[in-house]
Design a protein around this motif. Structure first.
Motif, PDB file in Angstrom:
ATOM      1  N   UNK A 183       0.809  -1.220   0.000  1.00 47.19           N
ATOM      2  CA  UNK A 183       0.000   0.000   0.000  1.00 47.19           C
ATOM      3  C   UNK A 183       0.839   1.265   0.000  1.00 47.19           C
ATOM      4  N   UNK A 184       1.925   1.257   0.779  1.00 45.81           N
ATOM      5  CA  UNK A 184       2.779   2.449   0.804  1.00 45.81           C
ATOM      6  C   UNK A 184       3.314   2.727  -0.596  1.00 45.81           C
TER       7      UNK A 184
ATOM      8  N   UNK B 121       0.643   4.328  -2.807  1.00 44.30           N
ATOM      9  CA  UNK B 121       0.447   5.774  -2.624  1.00 44.30           C
ATOM     10  C   UNK B 121       1.613   6.561  -3.201  1.00 44.30           C
ATOM     11  N   UNK B 122       2.827   6.041  -2.967  1.00 41.36           N
ATOM     12  CA  UNK B 122       4.002   6.753  -3.483  1.00 41.36           C
ATOM     13  C   UNK B 122       3.972   6.780  -5.003  1.00 41.36           C
TER      14      UNK B 122
ATOM     15  N   UNK C  77       1.344   6.888  -6.872  1.00 40.35           N
ATOM     16  CA  UNK C  77       0.391   7.912  -7.309  1.00 40.35           C
ATOM     17  C   UNK C  77       0.941   9.313  -7.059  1.00 40.35           C
TER      18      UNK C  77
ATOM     19  N   UNK D 184       2.345  -3.988   3.714  1.00 38.39           N
ATOM     20  CA  UNK D 184       3.056  -2.975   2.931  1.00 38.39           C
ATOM     21  C   UNK D 184       2.951  -1.593   3.528  1.00 38.39           C
ATOM     22  N   UNK D 185       2.870  -1.504   4.861  1.00 34.44           N
ATOM     23  CA  UNK D 185       2.758  -0.192   5.488  1.00 34.44           C
ATOM     24  C   UNK D 185       4.120   0.474   5.562  1.00 34.44           C
ATOM     25  N   UNK D 186       4.103   1.757   5.907  1.00 33.01           N
ATOM     26  CA  UNK D 186       5.348   2.499   6.043  1.00 33.01           C
ATOM     27  C   UNK D 186       6.213   1.873   7.132  1.00 33.01           C
TER      28      UNK D 186
END
Lengths: 170, 325
Positions: free
Chosen positions: A49-50, A53-54, A56, A127-129
């Motif tokens: 997920x991180x 977002x990166x 995008x 997949x978090x920060x």
């Protein structure tokens, strides 16, 4: 592979195709931006997920906006028609494309996933920060610093080349 | 699963209606407020205190002729207001208005979501500028992209110390951290200043409203738009003001947390803090000049970004030394 994956794959191919084929540079850039956003969505579905977002923020946001800025600034939306400036290039490009396609097919046919999908999701820890941070700043710190140095060199080079006055540039 | 989806959809619907209502009355507050600052009366004929003015404006806008200019790129000309409107609405989804369930989407990377949405919102402006096929919109679009590139960086750099100190990217958890330890405006005052200035540029409000400087560019990127398409841009623009103020209140002023030990009431405290920033922006709007375009770009890269970076490094050092733990 779910129906959603197939749908996203089809959209990715479509936007990629449009980015190459559209005659108007702004339309092509928008198709590419849509493509980047879709890649981000695919990352998120794969539990990264991180990274999603990166993808995008950096690609669809920062990089495409700069792209579009240059296109607008130079009034370069319409492709130049008429004489092909590099005549011999098209067959060569086709050949490279075919070779690339064959290589990818070969790689895909012979590939084995290093982890089963379920195990991979667990390993990514959502997949978090928090999961990604130690990997970037501890395990692979050296590689990250190398990339950073490379980008810095490129930036300094670009500024030096375009410096007004002495020699080259404007 | 279905139930969760349904709840989220209802929350989203309520939020959208609330935002559109807020927009309608923001136009009234803006016009009456600016009039007060300029020793005028402002709209006061339609309803008591002119309170029905937004409705009259809406009716008028709907019945105006919808013009498409001859040199427009038709598809993009049509798409631009939709994009601007949608992304402006979407940003509020992660801002918590109360404890626990009082947020549409409690996602673990809320800060990144806000960034992604506010960056994508620029596509509406740029597409409007380009698709109109006319010079003033194009210049307005170019200016806002150049501004975005500079000020988004400063904005990001100013959020980083907050994220670092709170140790989370989730807006709800950032608010809860502030509830326990005190508001970030105390710990992070330099970051707050940079963030506030940069978000004035994000909202394209006064010192930085050169993207639609009417003396130079007619109306900037939406010069060629009329009727509901124009309204879509107008809504999007004021929504950036609404959402931006709510975001500052959440990040630096404790969001929904009740100050000074007052009773905890969802929505109310965020609303009070939000109104504070709405007024502050209006105040600056009424009493300040517009900076020149090149000055503001230099300010973004030469002042805001270095200040934010240095402050980020100081905070990082402090946190690594175990400051807040």
């Amino acid at each position: 592979m779910s129906l959603l994956d197939l749908f996203l794959g089809a959209l990715l191919l479509l936007t990629g195709f449009l980015a190459v084929r559209l005659k108007n540079a702004v339309h092509a850039a928008l198709a590419l931006a849509a493509n980047f956003i879709l890649v981000g969505v695919v990352y998120m579905l794969l539990e990264a997920r991180f990274l999603g977002w990166i993808q995008i923020i950096v690609y669809a946001g920062a990089i495409m906006v700069l792209f579009v800025f240059v296109i607008m600034l130079l009034y370069a939306a319409q492709a130049e028609v008429g004489a092909d400036p590099l005549p011999g290039l098209k067959p060569l490009a086709a050949a490279v494309g075919v070779v690339g396609f064959l290589a990818l097919t070969y790689a895909f046919a012979g590939a084995k996933a290093p982890l089963a999908a379920k195990a991979a999701s667990a390993a990514l820890a959502g997949g978090t920060a928090e999961a990604l941070g130690p990997l970037i700043w501890q395990t692979w710190l050296y590689a990250v610093l190398l990339v950073a140095a490379l980008l810095l060199v490129a930036t300094v080079a670009a500024v030096t080349i375009l410096r007004p006055g002495e020699g080259g540039g404007r | 699963m279905i139930w969760a989806l349904f709840v989220t959809a209802v929350k989203a619907l309520v939020l959208i209606l609330a935002l559109l209502f807020a927009f309608a009355y923001i136009t009234w507050i803006m016009r009456r407020g600016l009039a007060r600052f300029q020793i005028r009366l402002g709209p006061n004929r339609v309803g008591p205190f002119g309170l029905l003015q937004p409705i009259a404006d809406a009716v008028k806008a709907i019945f105006k002729e919808d013009i498409t200019v001859a040199r427009a790129d038709r598809f993009l000309y049509w798409l631009a207001p939709f994009l601007a409107f949608t992304f402006a609405l979407a940003a509020f989804a992660v801002i918590p208005v109360g404890p626990d369930g009082w947020v549409v989407a409690n996602i673990d990377m809320g800060v990144l979501y806000v960034f992604a949405v506010s960056e994508l919102a620029i596509y509406g402006v740029f597409l409007a500028g380009w698709a109109s096929g006319s010079k003033y919109p194009l210049m307005g679009g170019l200016r806002s992209i150049a501004a975005l590139v500079g000020y988004e960086l400063a904005l990001g750099m100013a959020i980083l110390p907050v994220v670092l100190m709170a140790g989370t990217l989730n807006l709800q958890e950032i608010v809860e951290w502030q509830k326990q330890h005190g508001y970030f405006i105390i710990y992070q005052f330099p970051a707050f200043l940079v963030y506030f200035i940069a978000s004035l540029a994000e909202m394209s409000r006064t010192p930085f409203d050169f993207a639609e400087a009417e003396q130079e560019l007619v109306a900037g990127f939406h010069t060629e738009y009329s009727s509901m398409k124009f309204v879509a841009f107008y809504i999007a623009e004021l929504l950036h003001w609404i959402v931006g103020s709510a975001l500052i209140a959440t990040l630096f002023l404790g969001g929904w947390d009740a100050p000074f030990g007052l009773p905890e009431i969802p929505v109310l405290w965020l609303f009070v803090k939000w109104a504070l920033f709405i007024f502050l922006v209006l105040w600056i709007w009424a009493s300040w000049f517009r900076t020149r375009y090149d000055q503001m770009i230099r300010f973004a890269w030469g002042v805001l970004l270095p200040v934010a970076t240095v402050w980020f490094l100081i905070t990082a050092y402090y946190v690594v030394k175990g400051g807040m733990a």
